[in-house]
Write a protein that holds these residues in place. Structure first.
Motif, PDB file in Angstrom:
ATOM      1  N   VAL A  97      86.039  71.100   5.561  1.00  0.00           N
ATOM      2  CA  VAL A  97      84.809  70.355   5.265  1.00  0.00           C
ATOM      3  C   VAL A  97      85.204  68.916   4.998  1.00  0.00           C
ATOM      4  O   VAL A  97      85.835  68.609   3.985  1.00  0.00           O
ATOM      5  CB  VAL A  97      84.077  70.931   4.035  1.00  0.00           C
ATOM      6  N   TYR A  98      84.845  68.021   5.930  1.00  0.00           N
ATOM      7  CA  TYR A  98      85.243  66.618   5.785  1.00  0.00           C
ATOM      8  C   TYR A  98      84.062  65.710   5.454  1.00  0.00           C
ATOM      9  O   TYR A  98      84.239  64.624   4.970  1.00  0.00           O
ATOM     10  CB  TYR A  98      85.916  66.122   7.065  1.00  0.00           C
ATOM     11  N   SER A  99      82.859  66.154   5.757  1.00  0.00           N
ATOM     12  CA  SER A  99      81.690  65.336   5.433  1.00  0.00           C
ATOM     13  C   SER A  99      80.701  66.215   4.686  1.00  0.00           C
ATOM     14  O   SER A  99      81.069  66.879   3.745  1.00  0.00           O
ATOM     15  CB  SER A  99      81.101  64.734   6.701  1.00  0.00           C
ATOM     16  N   SER A 100      79.473  66.240   5.094  1.00  0.00           N
ATOM     17  CA  SER A 100      78.474  66.962   4.313  1.00  0.00           C
ATOM     18  C   SER A 100      78.537  68.464   4.526  1.00  0.00           C
ATOM     19  O   SER A 100      78.077  69.234   3.685  1.00  0.00           O
ATOM     20  CB  SER A 100      77.076  66.459   4.643  1.00  0.00           C
ATOM     21  N   GLY A 101      79.098  68.886   5.648  1.00  0.00           N
ATOM     22  CA  GLY A 101      79.141  70.316   5.874  1.00  0.00           C
ATOM     23  C   GLY A 101      79.711  70.672   7.221  1.00  0.00           C
ATOM     24  O   GLY A 101      80.113  69.811   8.006  1.00  0.00           O
ATOM     25  N   ASN A 102      79.772  71.978   7.449  1.00  0.00           N
ATOM     26  CA  ASN A 102      80.350  72.497   8.680  1.00  0.00           C
ATOM     27  C   ASN A 102      79.765  73.890   8.914  1.00  0.00           C
ATOM     28  O   ASN A 102      79.456  74.603   7.957  1.00  0.00           O
ATOM     29  CB  ASN A 102      81.877  72.577   8.527  1.00  0.00           C
ATOM     30  N   GLU A 103      79.565  74.239  10.184  1.00  0.00           N
ATOM     31  CA  GLU A 103      79.030  75.560  10.494  1.00  0.00           C
ATOM     32  C   GLU A 103      79.851  76.176  11.612  1.00  0.00           C
ATOM     33  O   GLU A 103      80.232  75.507  12.574  1.00  0.00           O
ATOM     34  CB  GLU A 103      77.555  75.451  10.929  1.00  0.00           C
ATOM     35  N   ASP A 104      80.141  77.475  11.465  1.00  0.00           N
ATOM     36  CA  ASP A 104      80.900  78.187  12.495  1.00  0.00           C
ATOM     37  C   ASP A 104      80.371  79.613  12.531  1.00  0.00           C
ATOM     38  O   ASP A 104      80.746  80.450  11.705  1.00  0.00           O
ATOM     39  CB  ASP A 104      82.393  78.161  12.153  1.00  0.00           C
ATOM     40  N   GLY A 105      79.451  79.847  13.462  1.00  0.00           N
ATOM     41  CA  GLY A 105      78.877  81.189  13.583  1.00  0.00           C
ATOM     42  C   GLY A 105      78.098  81.580  12.344  1.00  0.00           C
ATOM     43  O   GLY A 105      77.161  80.891  11.937  1.00  0.00           O
TER      44      GLY A 105
END
Lengths: 114, 109
Positions: B50-58
């Motif tokens: 997580v480098y910014s506000s968020g991340n999504e993977d499946g």
């Protein structure tokens, strides 16, 4: 498959023995780490090498001696260990030290000191 | 206050449930965070960065709230194979990465 290779997978040693744990990575990472993990606890940092130089020693007893022969290899020399040193020893590498590079762990060496 | 704190759980959820873990951090200078998954007697494996506000993977979504200094991990449609300990990692005040204590998840049939 892990890109950080540790040997041996299991090690049983007596308190007077001398043994070494080995770790190898070929990802071009410039930071390498040793962690110790006890059951139901998070990994605990022991040593950090950055560009083959020791940059962090978390007050680890001298019976643990790290060595970084080159940018791909990391060893942990063990001598006169105590039963409480029994744990999972994890090697990790990252592109660089600091906050932004995730750690990539090897499979670990499960050490039992008798 | 510890630098990275997590609720240890355990979280026991049925298959198909949505479950969320929170992790708080104290070092406001920390730029990046990571979620690792660790199975019993195995090494931690990187799940998400997580480098910014968020991340999504499946089925997995990680969110970062800098104002409140917490990171969350959301798992949708939980599978039995999601059962593991989830470790939150953030930057410590000494410039190295700090692990939270881990949150144990058990997904039941």
């Amino acid at each position: 498959d892990t890109e950080v290779t540790q040997t041996p997978k299991h090690l049983v040693m007596g308190m007077t023995n001398k043994k070494s744990l080995k770790c190898e990575q070929h990802m071009g990472h410039r930071a390498m780490y040793w962690y110790k993990q006890k059951a139901k606890k998070p990994p605990e940092l022991m040593f950090v090498y950055s560009y083959e130089k020791l940059s962090i020693n978390e007050s680890v007893p001298s019976r643990f001696s790290p060595e970084c022969p080159n940018s791909s290899l990391l060893n942990l020399h063990l001598h006169a260990l105590q039963p409480e040193d029994s744990a999972l020893y994890l090697c990790a590498s990252s592109r660089l030290t600091g906050y932004n590079s995730p750690l990539h762990f090897g499979n670990g060496t499960r050490l039992t000191v008798t | 206050r510890k630098e990275v704190e997590q609720d240890p759980g355990p979280f026991n959820v049925p298959e198909g449930a949505t479950v969320a873990f929170n992790c708080t951090y104290s070092n406001s200078a920390s730029q990046s965070f990571f979620w690792y998954r660790q199975d019993c007697r195995k090494e931690p494996k990187l799940l998400m960065s997580v480098y910014s506000s968020g991340n999504e993977d499946g089925r997995f979504t990680a969110q970062l709230n800098r104002a409140s200094q917490y990171i969350s991990l959301l798992i949708r449609d939980s599978k039995l194979s999601d059962s593991a300990t989830y470790l939150c990692v953030g930057g410590g005040s000494q410039g190295n990465l700090i692990f939270g204590k881990g949150t144990k998840l058990s997904v039941k049939p």
